[in-house]
Motif scaffolding. Structure first.
Motif: not given
Length: 213
Positions: A18, A25-26
């Protein structure tokens, strides 16, 4: 003269994935595939790769598929950030570094930008400093397998530090530019630079100097 980078370049490992995500963003399930227009057919006998514009010699250069395939190769492990907000982490790209092309067909010293041309006249512009990076390459493989047609086979550009629309699929030419010009999506409202860490998604976000007048 740009130096051809080491055969394998890997970005520093970061324990928490992450922490590599740019703002907004993902991480999706799988690897989504997005592109504009239909998937072109590949005909190796007639396929040509062109380098033109402000070359050092003033002449254009054309590669056959066989000639292009013989250029020096390398692998790059890098994340992939789409402007539609998904990021695919840890992709292993194999292909021909931009530095190998620059060495084979040097640009004029005044070149500051390049235009990447693809099938059907699609294009994307890059600052020369973004093109001439150790991690920029013309990819022919993903995770040690040939690219699929939907992912850009036979060759796509990969510019890991910019949004993925700059990583043009089905590349056919590089044009050296003395002055910047907007490419296909840049003319249609996308940011001229496309830095995901600065969320440079749209042209209305541009600061003075980010794009051509």
């Amino acid at each position: 003269m740009p130096e051809i980078p080491d055969p394998e370049i890997r970005e520093p490992e970061i324990p928490v994935v992450e922490s590599r995500l740019p703002p907004g963003q993902y991480i999706p399930r799988g690897r989504p595939i997005l592109h504009y227009g239909r998937v072109p057919a590949f005909r190796p006998q007639t396929w040509r790769f062109q380098v033109f514009g402000a070359t050092a010699s003033g002449e254009e250069h054309r590669f056959t598929w066989e000639e292009f395939s013989r250029l020096p190769r390398m692998t790059v492990l890098a994340d992939f950030h789409c402007v539609t907000k998904f990021s695919v982490m840890g992709n292993e790209w194999g292909g021909i570094p931009a530095a190998a092309l620059l060495e084979r067909v040097p640009p004029d010293p005044g070149v500051r930008h390049v235009m990447i041309w693809a099938e059907y006249g699609y294009s994307a512009n890059l600052r020369f400093g973004d093109f001439d990076r150790p991690t920029t390459l013309f990819a022919t493989e993903l995770d040690e397998k040939p690219l699929t047609p939907e992912r850009g086979f036979p060759v796509r550009l990969v510019v890991p530090h910019l949004y993925a629309w700059k990583s043009v699929k089905w590349v056919r030419a590089v044009e050296y530019l003395l002055e910047d010009r907007r490419g296909f999506w840049e003319e249609r409202g996308y940011h001229n630079i496309g830095d995901p860490w600065r969320e440079q998604r749209y042209s209305y976000q541009e600061d003075p100097g980010d794009g051509p007048p």
